[in-house]
Structures are given as structure tokens and as C-alpha cells.
Design an enzyme around this catalytic site. Structure first.
Site, mmCIF file in Angstrom:
data_model
loop_
_atom_site.group_PDB
_atom_site.id
_atom_site.type_symbol
_atom_site.label_atom_id
_atom_site.label_comp_id
_atom_site.label_asym_id
_atom_site.label_seq_id
_atom_site.Cartn_x
_atom_site.Cartn_y
_atom_site.Cartn_z
ATOM 1 N N CYS A 69 29.323 47.221 41.586
ATOM 2 C CA CYS A 69 29.575 47.653 40.172
ATOM 3 C C CYS A 69 29.992 49.061 40.219
ATOM 4 C CB CYS A 69 28.298 47.363 39.378
ATOM 5 S SG CYS A 69 28.232 48.034 37.633
ATOM 6 N N CYS A 210 36.719 48.509 37.685
ATOM 7 C CA CYS A 210 35.513 47.777 37.249
ATOM 8 C C CYS A 210 35.502 46.458 37.995
ATOM 9 C CB CYS A 210 35.747 47.717 35.734
ATOM 10 S SG CYS A 210 34.321 46.696 34.919
HETATM 11 N N1 DGL Z 1 31.349 45.729 36.551
HETATM 12 C C1 DGL Z 1 30.950 46.842 36.488
HETATM 13 C C2 DGL Z 1 31.742 47.969 36.943
HETATM 14 O O1 DGL Z 1 32.167 47.744 37.872
HETATM 15 C C3 DGL Z 1 30.281 47.010 34.904
HETATM 16 C C4 DGL Z 1 30.777 46.742 33.815
HETATM 17 C C5 DGL Z 1 29.559 46.818 32.788
HETATM 18 O O2 DGL Z 1 28.800 46.339 32.648
HETATM 19 O O3 DGL Z 1 30.097 47.444 31.742
HETATM 20 O O4 DGL Z 1 31.762 49.105 36.241
#
Ligand code: DGL
Length: 296
Positions: A69, A210
Site C-alpha cells: 500500500c 496506488c
Molecule cells: N492501495 C493503497 C495505496 O496503494 C491505499 C488505498 C486507500 O486505502 O486509500 O495507496
């Protein structure tokens, strides 16, 4: 056993590549669907939710956890590594997704800027983006606000201009099962906003910063001109983990006899409603994925 954590479905894009690259390795996935999206939350909340989830993975028996993440890696990783691990879990390790991504974009290893002669790591050489001059980054508002990509890229490759775009709606839409038409409209608007900030420059590469965004990669591709490199974050993270485990084999765990051949063979935990999460994840990946509640 290696733990893989994300706020929601996005980390499955990383997990999928990890399983393909390290088929003997056993991975356990934990998604904090109960609190997703993280990207519009304040930093202290992101830190605390991330810390709790990492702790659960440690309690289950993972000694190494990958924060799959960008938002958690950006906001929580440094503090977890420098303050929390040493006090509470000194024998365990946490890695993130930002370092391998920046290495791939700049072609320079994380530590090389402290040396006189820059050193290029194996996985960077195999997959480096060809000397981009202008890189567009789509990410959550928290990642964009942190400025991690412009700052860390500038430290290693000052020639590269980074133009960021905060995507305010897209993670929520992916998590909540929005239609492709709705998501396509959101991506079109975000891509248009990024384009208006280019000031006449032409993009050489795009980073989907993301881990949710590769789930709708084709919708991004529809908005991107031909000839622009799309940086594959899952691939970079998987190659970086291969490098890491070669250097630190004690974190590789016991080979799993070839059991983990794909995300559907991994144990998938969620802090949300397992039935609902499994249904949505299945729709996104086109195969049945069975999430379960965290143990006790
Ligand atoms: N998938 C996550 C990222 O790479 C976070 C997405 C979220 O929960 O806003 O930032």
C-alpha cells in the site's frame, strides 16, 4: 510465512505478482477493509490502523510483512521501522512499496546517493524505465500530500520532473463496486487534471502510485497516449523481494511445497465482512476468492 498488508483490495495486485514470482513462498494477506480507503484519512489514523494490522500479521506468525500500500508505506513505514519494531518486535521486519518503485523510475538504488559512484541493482537493470524526463503519478491524496515521490525522485535523479495527481474518488469506487463506466469517468477527469498541470511538457512515464489502480489499468491506458511507459509497481515490488530474500534468507520461511500458486491459494484475512469482501474481490479478479475474518 510472509505477511502482505493493504487497506483493501489493492494489495491483491502485489500479492498476485509475489505468488507468480515466488511460487514456493507462503503468503498471508490481510486487508483492513473496515477502514478503507486510507488515502483520505489523517496521518495519525493511517499510522495506527497500519500498526494494528501489522501486529496481527506478526501474531499470526509472519516475521516479515510487506506493506502493499503506497499510503501506508508513505505515512507509517518509516516510523514503524525506526520506533515501533525496535521496541516491540526487534526480530521482525517490515518493507514497503515506495523504495522499489523509486529505484525503478530513477535507475538508482536507494542507498546509492550516499556513495560516490551510483550502483544499479539487478532488478532495476532488468526493468528500468528508459530515462524518463517527465513522470506522472496518480496516487491517493495522502500519498500526494506527503510529496514522497517528487522529493525522493529528485534526490536521486534531479533531471526528472514529477507531476502528481491526487485521485480522490477512485479507491472508494473500486472498494464499493462502482461500475466501470463510473470509474472510467473518474479516471478521465483525473487524467485531464494531470494533463492541465503539465505546462506543455509531454509525459514519458506514468506511475500508478496506488496498489488499487492496476485493478483498472485498462481504464488508465485508455487515457494515456501511446509510447508512454506505465510503471508496473507489482513487478518492481516482487523483484525487490527476491533481492531482499537472497540477502536475508532467514525471512523466507519454510518452502510450502508449491502450495501457493496464486492468490486463490493464499490465506486471505479481512477486518471487514468476509462474504461481502469475497464477493467484490471475486468480481475484480474474475475468480473465486475466499476471505475470512481475523482469528479471535
Ligand atoms: N492501495 C493503497 C495505496 O496503494 C491505499 C488505498 C486507500 O486505502 O486509500 O495507496
Amino acid at each position: 510465512m510472509i505477511g502482505v498488508f493493504d487497506s483493501g483490495h489493492g494489495g491483491l495486485t502485489i500479492l498476485s505478482e509475489l505468488c507468480a514470482t515466488l511460487p514456493q513462498q507462503k503468503f498471508i494477506y490481510l486487508a483492513d477493509h473496515a477502514h478503507a480507503p486510507y488515502g483520505s484519512r489523517p496521518g495519525p489514523e493511517i499510522y495506527e490502523f497500519t500498526r494494528c494490522s501489522v501486529e496481527r500479521l506478526f501474531e499470526i506468525g509472519c516475521r516479515l510483512v510487506i506493506l502493499a500500500c503506497n499510503t501506508a508505506s508513505t505515512i507509517a513505514l518509516h516510523r514503524l521501522q525506526t520506533e515501533w519494531l525496535a521496541t516491540h518486535w526487534p526480530k521482525n521486519r517490515i518493507l514497503g512499496v515506495i523504495v522499489p518503485t523509486i529505484e525503478a523510475i530513477t535507475g538508482v538504488t536507494w542507498l546509492a546517493r550516499h556513495r560516490t559512484v551510483p550502483e544499479r541493482v539487478g532488478h532495476v537493470e532488468r526493468t528500468a524505465i528508459h530515462a524518463p524526463r517527465v513522470v506522472g503519478v496518480f496516487a491517493t491524496p495522502a500519498t500526494v500530500r506527503s510529496q514522497v515521490y517528487p522529493i525522493e525522485i529528485a534526490r536521486r535523479a534531479p533531471r526528472i520532473r514529477v507531476v502528481q495527481q491526487a485521485c480522490r474518488e477512485l479507491v472508494g469506487q473500486i472498494e464499493n463496486g462502482a461500475t466501470r463506466k463510473q470509474m472510467a469517468a473518474t479516471i478521465k477527469a483525473d487524467a485531464g487534471e494531470l494533463a492541465s498541470n503539465l505546462g506543455g511538457d509531454r509525459l514519458d512515464a506514468i506511475l500508478l502510485g496506488c496498489t488499487h489502480f492496476p485493478l483498472v489499468r485498462d481504464l488508465f491506458e485508455a487515457e494515456i497516449d501511446d509510447g508512454i511507459d506505465l510503471v508496473s509497481q507489482p513487478r518492481q515490488v516482487a523483484l525487490a523481494l527476491v533481492d531482499y530474500l537472497q540477502r536475508r534468507p532467514e525471512f523466507a520461511g519454510t518452502p510450502d511445497g508449491g502450495a501457493a500458486t496464486g492468490i486463490d491459494k493464499c490465506t486471505l484475512f479481512t477486518s471487514g465482512d468476509p462474504a461481502d469482501v469475497s464477493m467484490r474481490a471475486g468480481q475484480l479478479f474474475g475468480r473465486s476468492l475466499a476471505f475470512q475474518a481475523l482469528p479471535g
